[in-house]
Enzyme design. Structure first.
Site, short mmCIF file in Angstrom:
data_model
loop_
_atom_site.label_atom_id
_atom_site.label_comp_id
_atom_site.label_asym_id
_atom_site.label_seq_id
_atom_site.Cartn_x
_atom_site.Cartn_y
_atom_site.Cartn_z
N HIS A 289 -6.51 1.54 4.40
CA HIS A 289 -8.08 1.66 4.01
C HIS A 289 -8.70 1.30 5.17
O HIS A 289 -8.04 0.72 6.05
CB HIS A 289 -8.19 0.14 3.18
CG HIS A 289 -7.83 -0.33 1.70
ND1 HIS A 289 -6.80 0.90 1.12
CD2 HIS A 289 -6.76 -1.08 1.77
CE1 HIS A 289 -6.95 0.34 0.61
NE2 HIS A 289 -6.10 -0.98 0.90
N HIS B 22 0.08 -0.83 5.22
CA HIS B 22 0.71 -2.27 4.24
C HIS B 22 1.26 -1.42 2.99
O HIS B 22 1.07 -0.35 2.34
CB HIS B 22 -0.57 -3.23 3.30
CG HIS B 22 -1.32 -2.44 2.56
ND1 HIS B 22 -2.41 -2.27 3.49
CD2 HIS B 22 -1.55 -1.96 1.09
CE1 HIS B 22 -3.31 -2.06 2.03
NE2 HIS B 22 -2.87 -1.53 1.21
N ARG C 55 -2.99 7.35 0.95
CA ARG C 55 -1.55 7.03 0.50
C ARG C 55 -0.88 8.12 1.67
O ARG C 55 -0.94 9.03 2.07
CB ARG C 55 -1.32 7.85 -0.62
CG ARG C 55 0.48 7.49 -1.52
CD ARG C 55 0.04 8.25 -2.39
NE ARG C 55 -0.20 7.72 -3.37
CZ ARG C 55 -0.97 8.22 -3.75
NH1 ARG C 55 -1.38 9.20 -4.34
NH2 ARG C 55 -1.48 7.73 -5.33
N GLU D 182 -8.76 -6.99 2.09
CA GLU D 182 -7.95 -7.50 1.28
C GLU D 182 -7.09 -8.22 1.76
O GLU D 182 -6.71 -8.51 2.81
CB GLU D 182 -7.41 -6.39 -0.26
CG GLU D 182 -6.46 -5.59 1.00
CD GLU D 182 -5.23 -4.11 0.19
OE1 GLU D 182 -6.74 -4.03 -0.70
OE2 GLU D 182 -4.82 -4.51 0.16
#
Length: 336
Positions: A119, A195, A215, A137
Site C-alpha cells: 500500500h 505483505h 497487487r 494497517e
C-alpha cells in the site's frame, strides 16, 4: 453523562437536545465476497452471511465512498457514518475533527491465501488519478489453523531488482519474510510494507480508511480461462519501503490486567485487554471497540450493553468514559 452542545443560532428543541446526546453506536456490517473468503464470518462472528462460501470481509466501521456504516439503534438509527460526520462532527470526532472518518475496522476470513500486496503512503495516494489516503494497517490474529502463514516484509537484503525478478519468475515467496501465525499475534504493516495473509486465518484488521492496494503477486493463480488477476508490479515496487525488512509479530501479555498498547503510530493506536475490566473514552476522542473473542459488557451511567464475539461499537468523542467488563477467555480491542 455529559451533553455536548454546538453553538446554534436558534433555540434547540427538546428533540434536538435528545438527538445530540451521545451514546455507543452500533452499525450494520458491510459484507464483501471474494475468491479467498469462507464462512467463518457467520459461523464464528455471527455475521448475517448467505449460503455462499466466499464471504471474505465484514467492514464494521467504515466511511469510504459508497461503503458506509449505518447505525442500527437509538435516535440516530438509519444514519450513515458520513451523515454523522456532516451533522454532528464535533460530537463524533472531538479533537480529531475531520470531514471524513480516518479509520476502517474489518474482520477477514482468509480461507485461501491473499495476493501479495503493498500500500502507498498518503503522499503517493494523493497523486493517483482517483486520490485516496494511503494505507497503514495492523492485524490481530483471532484464530489460525496449524501451519497458517503470515508474509510480512521482505527478507534482509532484498532490493528492487531482486523483488522484480522474483515476481516475474513466479517465485515471490522466496524473497518474502514469513512466519507461522498464532492466535494473539498482532502484525503492524505500515504503508510501503510488502505483505500477504496466508490461508486458514481469521483476522481483525484496523487500517486507514482507504481502498488503495497494489497487487504485486498472486501466486500464479489463473481462472477457468487461464487468465490471472491484474497485477500492479511497477506501482508496487515504486511504493515499497526497501528499508523496512522482516516484520515480527507483537504479542500482549495475556496474564496482565488492563489495557496494553500493541501499536501506536501517527495513524492510530491499537490496544488490547484480556482480563478483568477497565475504562475507555472520556478524552474527547472517538474510540472503536470490538470483541474478537468471548464476551464483554460495556457499562455506561445509564445502561449495560452485552457484547459477544464479532460485535463492534463506535464511542463518540462526546461520550463520557465507559467501563468494559470481560468474561473469562475474552478479548477486547480498542482503536482511536
Amino acid at each position: 453523562m455529559s451533553i455536548l452542545f454546538t453553538k446554534p443560532s436558534f433555540n434547540l428543541s427538546r428533540r434536538d437536545v435528545v438527538a445530540m446526546k451521545p451514546y455507543p453506536l452500533q452499525f450494520k456490517p458491510v459484507l464483501k465476497q471474494t475468491i479467498w473468503g469462507g464462512r467463518l464470518l457467520g459461523e464464528r462472528l455471527g455475521k448475517p452471511i448467505g449460503d455462499e462460501s466466499d464471504y471474505a470481509e465484514s467492514w464494521e466501521v467504515v466511511d469510504h465512498g459508497v461503503d458506509q456504516s449505518v447505525v442500527t439503534s437509538g435516535h440516530l438509527e438509519g444514519k450513515t457514518l458520513k451523515d454523522l460526520l456532516t451533522e454532528h462532527n464535533e460530537w463524533l470526532m472531538g479533537d480529531a475533527a475531520n470531514d471524513h472518518f480516518p479509520l476502517l475496522l474489518k474482520y477477514l476470513d482468509c480461507n485461501r491465501v491473499l495476493s501479495v500486496q503493498v500500500h502507498p503512503t498518503d503522499e503517493y495516494g494523493a497523486t493517483m488519478p482517483v486520490p485516496d489516503l494511503g494505507k497503514t494497517e495492523a492485524w490481530y490474529i483471532v484464530d489460525a489453523k496449524p501451519g497458517s502463514v503470515i508474509y510480512a516484509g521482505l527478507k534482509k537484503g532484498v532490493d528492487a531488482s531482486a523483488l522484480r525478478a522474483a515476481v516475474e519468475e513466479g517465485r515471490a515467496e522466496e524473497v518474502l519474510h514469513q512466519f507461522e501465525a498464532k492466535p494473539g499475534d498482532c502484525v503492524f504493516i505500515p504503508a510501503g510494507t510488502v505483505h500477504a495473509i496466508g490461508a486458514g486465518l481469521l483476522v481483525a484488521e484496523i487500517q486507514q480508511s482507504s481502498d488503495t492496494t497494489f497487487r504485486l503477486y498472486d501466486w500464479n493463480r489463473t481462472d477457468a480461462s487461464g487468465k490471472g488477476r491484474e497485477l500492479h508490479i511497477e506501482q508496487s515496487i515504486e511504493v515499497t519501503d526497501f528499508e523496512r525488512g522482516p516484520v515480527a509479530p507483537i504479542r500482549a501479555d495475556e496474564s496482565a490486567d488492563g489495557w496494553q498498547t500493541l501499536v501506536e503510530c501517527d495513524k492510530f493506536r491499537l490496544r488490547a485487554i484480556s482480563n478483568g475490566s477497565d475504562t475507555v473514552g472520556g478524552d474527547n476522542r472517538f474510540h472503536i471497540i470490538t470483541v474478537p473473542q468471548g464476551k464483554a459488557t460495556l457499562v455506561t451511567d445509564s445502561e449495560r450493553i452485552n457484547l459477544t464475539a464479532g460485535n463492534s461499537i463506535l464511542l463518540p468523542a462526546a461520550h463520557d468514559a465507559v467501563t468494559l467488563e470481560l468474561e473469562n477467555d475474552s478479548l477486547v480491542l480498542t482503536m482511536t
